[in-house]
Design an enzyme around this catalytic site. Sequence first.
Site, mmCIF file in Angstrom:
data_model
loop_
_atom_site.group_PDB
_atom_site.id
_atom_site.type_symbol
_atom_site.label_atom_id
_atom_site.label_comp_id
_atom_site.label_asym_id
_atom_site.label_seq_id
_atom_site.Cartn_x
_atom_site.Cartn_y
_atom_site.Cartn_z
ATOM 1 N N CYS A 49 -45.192 -32.692 20.362
ATOM 2 C CA CYS A 49 -45.961 -31.698 21.251
ATOM 3 C C CYS A 49 -47.443 -31.581 20.881
ATOM 4 O O CYS A 49 -48.036 -30.744 21.754
ATOM 5 C CB CYS A 49 -45.261 -30.154 20.892
ATOM 6 S SG CYS A 49 -45.523 -29.605 19.081
ATOM 7 N N CYS A 52 -49.792 -30.890 15.756
ATOM 8 C CA CYS A 52 -50.331 -31.246 14.520
ATOM 9 C C CYS A 52 -51.738 -31.532 14.691
ATOM 10 O O CYS A 52 -52.800 -31.240 14.020
ATOM 11 C CB CYS A 52 -49.707 -32.327 14.034
ATOM 12 S SG CYS A 52 -47.988 -32.158 13.459
ATOM 13 N N CYS A 153 -41.946 -34.409 13.177
ATOM 14 C CA CYS A 153 -41.812 -35.428 13.896
ATOM 15 C C CYS A 153 -41.920 -36.854 13.426
ATOM 16 O O CYS A 153 -41.212 -37.976 13.342
ATOM 17 C CB CYS A 153 -42.309 -35.487 15.232
ATOM 18 S SG CYS A 153 -41.782 -33.799 16.350
ATOM 19 N N CYS A 191 -43.903 -27.986 10.565
ATOM 20 C CA CYS A 191 -44.127 -27.942 11.844
ATOM 21 C C CYS A 191 -44.916 -26.873 12.323
ATOM 22 O O CYS A 191 -44.314 -25.775 12.562
ATOM 23 C CB CYS A 191 -42.573 -28.016 12.773
ATOM 24 S SG CYS A 191 -42.747 -28.268 14.271
ATOM 25 N N HIS A 228 -37.731 -20.565 -2.117
ATOM 26 C CA HIS A 228 -37.376 -19.035 -2.531
ATOM 27 C C HIS A 228 -37.495 -18.903 -3.948
ATOM 28 O O HIS A 228 -37.885 -17.570 -4.205
ATOM 29 C CB HIS A 228 -35.805 -19.276 -2.173
ATOM 30 C CG HIS A 228 -34.882 -18.471 -2.813
ATOM 31 N ND1 HIS A 228 -34.842 -16.979 -2.211
ATOM 32 C CD2 HIS A 228 -33.974 -18.172 -3.863
ATOM 33 C CE1 HIS A 228 -33.958 -16.222 -2.856
ATOM 34 N NE2 HIS A 228 -33.603 -16.755 -3.718
ATOM 35 N N CYS A 232 -41.716 -17.341 -2.787
ATOM 36 C CA CYS A 232 -41.599 -16.334 -1.951
ATOM 37 C C CYS A 232 -42.106 -14.976 -2.382
ATOM 38 O O CYS A 232 -41.513 -14.478 -3.109
ATOM 39 C CB CYS A 232 -40.356 -16.350 -1.518
ATOM 40 S SG CYS A 232 -40.089 -15.088 0.000
ATOM 41 N N CYS A 253 -35.800 -9.058 1.787
ATOM 42 C CA CYS A 253 -35.515 -10.411 1.657
ATOM 43 C C CYS A 253 -35.230 -10.938 3.250
ATOM 44 O O CYS A 253 -34.303 -10.300 3.699
ATOM 45 C CB CYS A 253 -34.660 -10.739 0.738
ATOM 46 S SG CYS A 253 -34.159 -12.421 0.645
ATOM 47 N N CYS A 259 -32.789 -17.141 6.420
ATOM 48 C CA CYS A 259 -33.861 -17.779 5.659
ATOM 49 C C CYS A 259 -33.392 -18.962 4.772
ATOM 50 O O CYS A 259 -32.271 -18.807 4.505
ATOM 51 C CB CYS A 259 -34.721 -16.851 4.611
ATOM 52 S SG CYS A 259 -35.996 -17.503 3.780
ATOM 53 N N CYS A 268 -46.093 -23.286 1.312
ATOM 54 C CA CYS A 268 -46.499 -22.582 2.480
ATOM 55 C C CYS A 268 -47.048 -20.869 2.320
ATOM 56 O O CYS A 268 -48.144 -20.681 2.575
ATOM 57 C CB CYS A 268 -45.538 -22.617 3.651
ATOM 58 S SG CYS A 268 -44.936 -23.943 4.154
ATOM 59 N N CYS A 280 -44.651 -18.269 8.315
ATOM 60 C CA CYS A 280 -43.337 -17.977 9.032
ATOM 61 C C CYS A 280 -42.677 -16.395 8.544
ATOM 62 O O CYS A 280 -42.683 -15.592 9.023
ATOM 63 C CB CYS A 280 -42.342 -18.797 8.993
ATOM 64 S SG CYS A 280 -42.564 -20.308 9.845
ATOM 65 N N CYS A 287 -37.578 -18.495 6.741
ATOM 66 C CA CYS A 287 -37.876 -19.979 6.575
ATOM 67 C C CYS A 287 -37.058 -20.741 7.388
ATOM 68 O O CYS A 287 -35.842 -20.719 7.069
ATOM 69 C CB CYS A 287 -38.215 -20.305 5.217
ATOM 70 S SG CYS A 287 -38.404 -22.018 4.804
ATOM 71 N N CYS A 290 -38.774 -26.535 7.720
ATOM 72 C CA CYS A 290 -39.233 -27.545 8.532
ATOM 73 C C CYS A 290 -39.880 -28.665 7.471
ATOM 74 O O CYS A 290 -40.373 -29.720 8.243
ATOM 75 C CB CYS A 290 -40.166 -27.168 9.408
ATOM 76 S SG CYS A 290 -41.660 -26.328 8.747
#
Length: 350
Positions: A49, A52, A153, A191, A228, A232, A253, A259, A268, A280, A287, A290
């Site tokens: 798509c 990136c 991808c 992603c 996790h 998190c 949570c 998740c 992340c 996210c 989560c 990805c």
Amino acid sequence: MKLTRRNFVKLVSALGASAFLTTYKSDIVAALEENKDYWHIAWLNGGACTGCTISFAQTADPDILQILTEILVGNSGLPIVLPDYMETIHLASGSLAEEFKEKWKSGKAGKRILIVEGVIQDPGYCVIAGKDFREHVLDAVRYADAIIAVGQCATFGGIPAAKPNPTNAKGLADFLKEEGVSKEVINLPLCPVNADQLVVTLAAVIIGAKVELDDYGRPKMFFSTNMHNDLCPYRPYYDKGQFIETPGEGEGCRYKIGCKGPVTWTDCPLRKWNNSTSYCVEAGAPCIGCSEPGWPDKFSPFYEEVPNLTSAIIDPTKLGTGIFGATLAGIGVHAVRRSLRRRKEVEENE
């Protein structure tokens, strides 16, 4: 601490890429300026798509303008991450753009980095300038001194490779293995790809810092922590048994809304997107995993609870139901697991 090739990766892991770039930008610039070889970059786009590319173009710390104009390599007078060839945001087009690609292959002034975004499919599904994308990739790989796959991808196949996968889409490493090519591929999944990860990886390659990879070809400096257990910010709610039932509503949570953090390895929460604004889970979503091979099939449905992904020691759905001992057990087990992990890391570094 002075930035060196030896401690480059350790500092990134300890600080996170954004803080690292902010703190050591001048050191990175100095290291790049000392580098004798300019690294030329070709960015190829397959089936994807283009998210990136967009993520990279929105790099904010340092921003894309700084990357393209300020951080120069050696005496080349050329910036660190201005690709010689990049289909989607290159100023040139048509035959002129293809000429730039051919110049990149010649490698007359420096070494070459190949970046691949998007899946590789069976012949005929992706044709660029009259030549199948598979041929473009194999041709470029022959000349590349370093290869980086960006995004879910290009790394593991992502959404295009999900069932039923009519185009036989696959990630770059799998494609090269299928073709009998044994060159190393640095995988930067997610992603879309996180721009900080890409900029830091490029800098590491250019200054000669060793990028240690895990079993899936991902840099350990970004993908060695569990979403996790380690990072998190909503983990305390898990230990208390407080969950949200609807995305974006309330505090708690995210396990009950699907998740996948317990089986996801990524940093992340430290990095985030859009100038470190959010990611996210912080935006109220679960989560979706990805960063992992097998995504999205192994992690679907995204918004449904998946009991087999939780710890085998304690069922989080039973927390918060008045069983105080269970809550304490969850917290205790978490602490023990962290302690064992730290001890193992110390032993490995001795």
